[in-house]
Design a protein around this motif. Structure first.
Motif, PDB file in Angstrom:
ATOM      1  N   ARG A 179      29.396  69.224  63.580  1.00  0.00           N
ATOM      2  CA  ARG A 179      28.490  70.243  64.102  1.00  0.00           C
ATOM      3  C   ARG A 179      29.318  71.471  64.457  1.00  0.00           C
ATOM      4  O   ARG A 179      29.928  71.546  65.517  1.00  0.00           O
ATOM      5  CB  ARG A 179      27.742  69.718  65.321  1.00  0.00           C
ATOM      6  CG  ARG A 179      26.839  68.531  64.996  1.00  0.00           C
ATOM      7  CD  ARG A 179      25.990  68.135  66.184  1.00  0.00           C
ATOM      8  NE  ARG A 179      25.097  67.043  65.841  1.00  0.00           N
ATOM      9  CZ  ARG A 179      24.189  66.527  66.671  1.00  0.00           C
ATOM     10  NH1 ARG A 179      24.061  67.033  67.901  1.00  0.00           N
ATOM     11  NH2 ARG A 179      23.414  65.537  66.288  1.00  0.00           N
ATOM     12  N   GLY A 180      29.338  72.408  63.547  1.00  0.00           N
ATOM     13  CA  GLY A 180      30.148  73.606  63.744  1.00  0.00           C
ATOM     14  C   GLY A 180      31.351  73.611  62.818  1.00  0.00           C
ATOM     15  O   GLY A 180      31.418  72.871  61.824  1.00  0.00           O
ATOM     16  N   ASN A 181      32.309  74.462  63.142  1.00  0.00           N
ATOM     17  CA  ASN A 181      33.461  74.686  62.280  1.00  0.00           C
ATOM     18  C   ASN A 181      34.264  73.411  62.035  1.00  0.00           C
ATOM     19  O   ASN A 181      34.555  72.664  62.971  1.00  0.00           O
ATOM     20  CB  ASN A 181      34.396  75.724  62.900  1.00  0.00           C
ATOM     21  CG  ASN A 181      33.747  77.083  63.071  1.00  0.00           C
ATOM     22  OD1 ASN A 181      32.673  77.342  62.536  1.00  0.00           O
ATOM     23  ND2 ASN A 181      34.394  77.953  63.819  1.00  0.00           N
ATOM     24  N   VAL A 182      34.629  73.179  60.771  1.00  0.00           N
ATOM     25  CA  VAL A 182      35.613  72.145  60.434  1.00  0.00           C
ATOM     26  C   VAL A 182      36.953  72.857  60.300  1.00  0.00           C
ATOM     27  O   VAL A 182      37.105  73.776  59.483  1.00  0.00           O
ATOM     28  CB  VAL A 182      35.255  71.413  59.137  1.00  0.00           C
ATOM     29  CG1 VAL A 182      36.222  70.254  58.909  1.00  0.00           C
ATOM     30  CG2 VAL A 182      33.823  70.897  59.179  1.00  0.00           C
ATOM     31  N   ASN A 183      37.931  72.453  61.101  1.00  0.00           N
ATOM     32  CA  ASN A 183      39.176  73.209  61.208  1.00  0.00           C
ATOM     33  C   ASN A 183      40.387  72.543  60.574  1.00  0.00           C
ATOM     34  O   ASN A 183      41.432  73.190  60.434  1.00  0.00           O
ATOM     35  CB  ASN A 183      39.479  73.484  62.679  1.00  0.00           C
ATOM     36  CG  ASN A 183      38.487  74.445  63.299  1.00  0.00           C
ATOM     37  OD1 ASN A 183      38.060  75.402  62.656  1.00  0.00           O
ATOM     38  ND2 ASN A 183      38.114  74.204  64.550  1.00  0.00           N
ATOM     39  N   GLY A 184      40.293  71.269  60.201  1.00  0.00           N
ATOM     40  CA  GLY A 184      41.441  70.591  59.618  1.00  0.00           C
ATOM     41  C   GLY A 184      41.026  69.443  58.739  1.00  0.00           C
ATOM     42  O   GLY A 184      39.958  68.837  58.933  1.00  0.00           O
ATOM     43  N   ILE A 185      41.876  69.121  57.749  1.00  0.00           N
ATOM     44  CA  ILE A 185      41.603  68.017  56.834  1.00  0.00           C
ATOM     45  C   ILE A 185      42.928  67.420  56.385  1.00  0.00           C
ATOM     46  O   ILE A 185      43.942  68.133  56.269  1.00  0.00           O
ATOM     47  CB  ILE A 185      40.767  68.485  55.628  1.00  0.00           C
ATOM     48  CG1 ILE A 185      40.334  67.295  54.757  1.00  0.00           C
ATOM     49  CG2 ILE A 185      41.516  69.538  54.803  1.00  0.00           C
ATOM     50  CD1 ILE A 185      39.272  67.645  53.731  1.00  0.00           C
ATOM     51  N   GLY A 186      42.961  66.103  56.167  1.00  0.00           N
ATOM     52  CA  GLY A 186      44.165  65.445  55.692  1.00  0.00           C
ATOM     53  C   GLY A 186      43.846  64.131  55.017  1.00  0.00           C
ATOM     54  O   GLY A 186      42.814  63.504  55.300  1.00  0.00           O
ATOM     55  N   PHE A 187      44.717  63.703  54.118  1.00  0.00           N
ATOM     56  CA  PHE A 187      44.569  62.444  53.385  1.00  0.00           C
ATOM     57  C   PHE A 187      45.472  61.385  54.010  1.00  0.00           C
ATOM     58  O   PHE A 187      46.674  61.622  54.204  1.00  0.00           O
ATOM     59  CB  PHE A 187      44.938  62.626  51.913  1.00  0.00           C
ATOM     60  CG  PHE A 187      43.959  63.461  51.137  1.00  0.00           C
ATOM     61  CD1 PHE A 187      42.903  62.874  50.453  1.00  0.00           C
ATOM     62  CD2 PHE A 187      44.103  64.843  51.090  1.00  0.00           C
ATOM     63  CE1 PHE A 187      41.998  63.651  49.740  1.00  0.00           C
ATOM     64  CE2 PHE A 187      43.210  65.624  50.373  1.00  0.00           C
ATOM     65  CZ  PHE A 187      42.156  65.029  49.694  1.00  0.00           C
ATOM     66  N   LEU A 188      44.902  60.235  54.320  1.00  0.00           N
ATOM     67  CA  LEU A 188      45.670  59.127  54.874  1.00  0.00           C
ATOM     68  C   LEU A 188      46.265  58.279  53.751  1.00  0.00           C
ATOM     69  O   LEU A 188      45.737  58.252  52.627  1.00  0.00           O
ATOM     70  CB  LEU A 188      44.778  58.264  55.758  1.00  0.00           C
ATOM     71  CG  LEU A 188      44.060  58.986  56.906  1.00  0.00           C
ATOM     72  CD1 LEU A 188      43.244  57.985  57.716  1.00  0.00           C
ATOM     73  CD2 LEU A 188      45.047  59.708  57.779  1.00  0.00           C
ATOM     74  N   PRO A 189      47.361  57.558  54.006  1.00  0.00           N
ATOM     75  CA  PRO A 189      47.950  56.694  52.981  1.00  0.00           C
ATOM     76  C   PRO A 189      46.966  55.653  52.446  1.00  0.00           C
ATOM     77  O   PRO A 189      47.072  55.222  51.298  1.00  0.00           O
ATOM     78  CB  PRO A 189      49.117  56.026  53.714  1.00  0.00           C
ATOM     79  CG  PRO A 189      49.473  56.978  54.805  1.00  0.00           C
ATOM     80  CD  PRO A 189      48.171  57.595  55.235  1.00  0.00           C
TER      81      PRO A 189
END
Length: 223
Positions: A152-162
């Motif tokens: 809900r609102g801005n998505v500020n970060g993303i990453g791929f897990l092993p």
């Protein structure tokens, strides 16, 4: 200080022979940074609407990438030697090594993109944006992106897990872990979240609006 922005990088890299360097070239604040696994190359994005590829071996600018309308907020070096840039215009440009124009432009976000991440196998590109959605794009071919909807609102970060799962953080104070299919696991934290990094082993470092950096284990425990 002049209007020209200086990037100060302090690397102790035997492979490059550079102990410290000031990389001068951007005409505005630097917003995004990506460094190659071998420590020889850096890519930066700036409010001046450009991205610059740098040689860390001799502390020099190699290539200036001009495409975006507005600030370049996020950059990523790709496994094939290319690059991805994204920013205020909601577009992602995919660049081949040495290319003067993007080889491909990925469109779909309706608000500024603020973070990019590349999967460990180099086949997928994740993007986080202020339209409330994260997307996962195939880098091979022209397939449709996977939409990660729930913040809900801005998505500020993303990453791929092993493990292959995907992590996102947002202004709604949630960390979400997305499996290959099905709903996300939601971890609520006490503050809006602005930054995310995946650590070796899969633990997460999460930066919050309260000035705290929190470490979250793969099991969801906050350290």
């Amino acid at each position: 200080m002049t209007r020209q922005t200086i990037i100060a990088l302090a690397f102790s890299l035997a492979i490059s022979g550079v102990q410290a360097a000031e990389l001068r070239g951007h005409g505005g604040p630097v917003r995004g940074l990506s460094v190659s696994a071998d420590g020889k190359t850096a890519l930066t994005g700036s409010f001046d609407s450009t991205a610059i590829q740098w040689s860390l071996q001799d502390a020099s600018a190699v290539h200036v990438l001009r495409f975006h309308d507005g600030a370049v907020n996020a950059v990523a070096l790709l496994a094939d030697g290319g690059a991805a840039t994204a920013g205020e215009d909601g577009r992602i440009a995919i660049w081949e090594s040495g290319g003067s124009r993007p080889a491909k432009v990925l469109q779909g976000h309706s608000a500024p993109i603020v973070a990019l991440a590349v999967s460990p196998d180099g086949k997928l590109l994740g993007s986080a944006a202020w339209d409330g959605v994260a997307r996962v794009w195939p880098l091979d071919g022209d397939g449709a992106p996977r939409m990660l909807e729930g913040h809900r609102g801005n998505v500020n970060g993303i990453g791929f897990l092993p493990s292959g799962d995907i992590a996102t953080v947002g202004y709604d104070a949630t960390l979400r872990i997305w499996p290959e299919s099905g709903p996300a696991l939601v971890q609520r934290l006490p503050t809006p979240l602005h930054a995310l990094a995946v650590l070796p082993g899969g633990d997460l470092a999460v930066g919050g609006a309260d000035g705290w950096l929190r470490l979250v284990t793969v099991g969801g425990e906050i350290r």
